[in-house]
Write a protein that holds these residues in place. Structure first.
Motif: not given
Ligand SMILES: [Zn+2]
Length: 273
Positions: A46, A115, A162, A172
């Motif tokens: 992400h 992330e 994602h 993303d």
């Molecule tokens: Zn995401």
């Protein structure tokens, strides 16, 4: 007073597993079943669309989380980036939401979420564009992915973004995410150029293709298709696929090259059904 006394008794007895000091069973660890596999099957990547401080706050204090957060270099600290582990790998992080991949749903329970701090999309000269990922951040990601792939025997097709697993909702890590160079480092899937041109069979890259055929190929590769006849879902799925495998041409339209890439991936990694 009587109530307080009762609670004290219950709390105290809780320390003894409800059976007092008597041991009622033992756990024998000497056998290990042949039929088993890692619970973690995939990695979902992400971007946060926030800066370092907000990303850290949201992912540690908010309603969403990820196993790892890789910061963006701020030019002040050394080493340039920090990898935060916010959720132990043995526990479920809340990063994927409603999602699907290769027949699996509820991907939070079978995935590791990573992330990356990146602002995402921005407007420049009337155009929407994405933000490049700094090399030091990607180097940290590569190193982290190497250890995860090894630890859980994660296959190349199961390293995804994602937007791959939630194409109708998410964009993303975006077309600036360098899937190709990641694959060159041995991480994630990428089609062989020769096979793509074989499947292109002399057609021009942007020659229109049948979206229904393309959607069927994407479904066989692993993309979650709920309504193959819906035009808006077709567009979102094709966009998600192009963001990953043809970032230079994210049109949302079925064309000969996109179809050839899908076929090349299927011939390299096998089909789901
Ligand atoms: Zn995401």
């Amino acid at each position: 007073m009587k109530k307080i006394w009762l609670w004290s008794v219950l709390l105290l007895s809780g320390c003894h597993s409800g059976t007092g000091d008597r041991q009622v069973f033992t756990v024998d660890h000497h056998l290990n079943a042949r039929s088993q596999e890692p619970r973690v099957k995939m990695v979902v990547i992400h971007y946060t669309a926030e800066d370092n401080a907000s990303s850290l706050r949201l992912l540690s204090q908010g309603d969403v989380s990820a196993h790892y957060l890789i910061t963006s270099p701020d030019g002040k600290s050394a080493p340039a980036v920090t990898v935060y582990q916010l959720v132990p790998e043995s526990r479920v992080a809340w990063h994927a939401g409603v999602s699907g991949w290769r027949g699996y749903t509820h991907l939070n329970s079978i995935s590791i979420g990573i992330e990356l701090v990146n602002p995402g999309y921005y407007r420049k000269g009337g155009m929407t564009t994405c933000t490049l990922y700094p090399p030091s951040q990607l180097l940290a990601l590569e190193s982290l992915l190497q250890t995860l792939v090894k630890r859980y025997a994660i296959t190349p097709v199961n390293i995804v973004g994602h937007s791959d697993v939630a194409p109708s909702r998410k964009q993303d890590p975006g077309p600036c995410f360098p899937w190709h160079s990641l694959a060159n480092a041995g991480l994630g899937a990428w089609p062989d150029a020769g096979t793509v041109s074989q499947f292109l069979a002399g057609r021009s890259a942007r020659a229109p293709a049948d979206p229904r055929v393309l959607i069927a190929l994407l479904s066989r590769y692993g993309y979650p298709v709920t309504d193959p006849a819906s035009q808006s879902e077709q567009t979102r799925l094709i966009r998600a696929f192009q963001m990953h495998f043809r970032p230079a041409g994210v049109t949302g339209k079925a064309d000969a090259e996109t179809e050839a890439i899908a076929r090349a991936l299927l011939s390299k990694y096998g089909t789901l059904h």
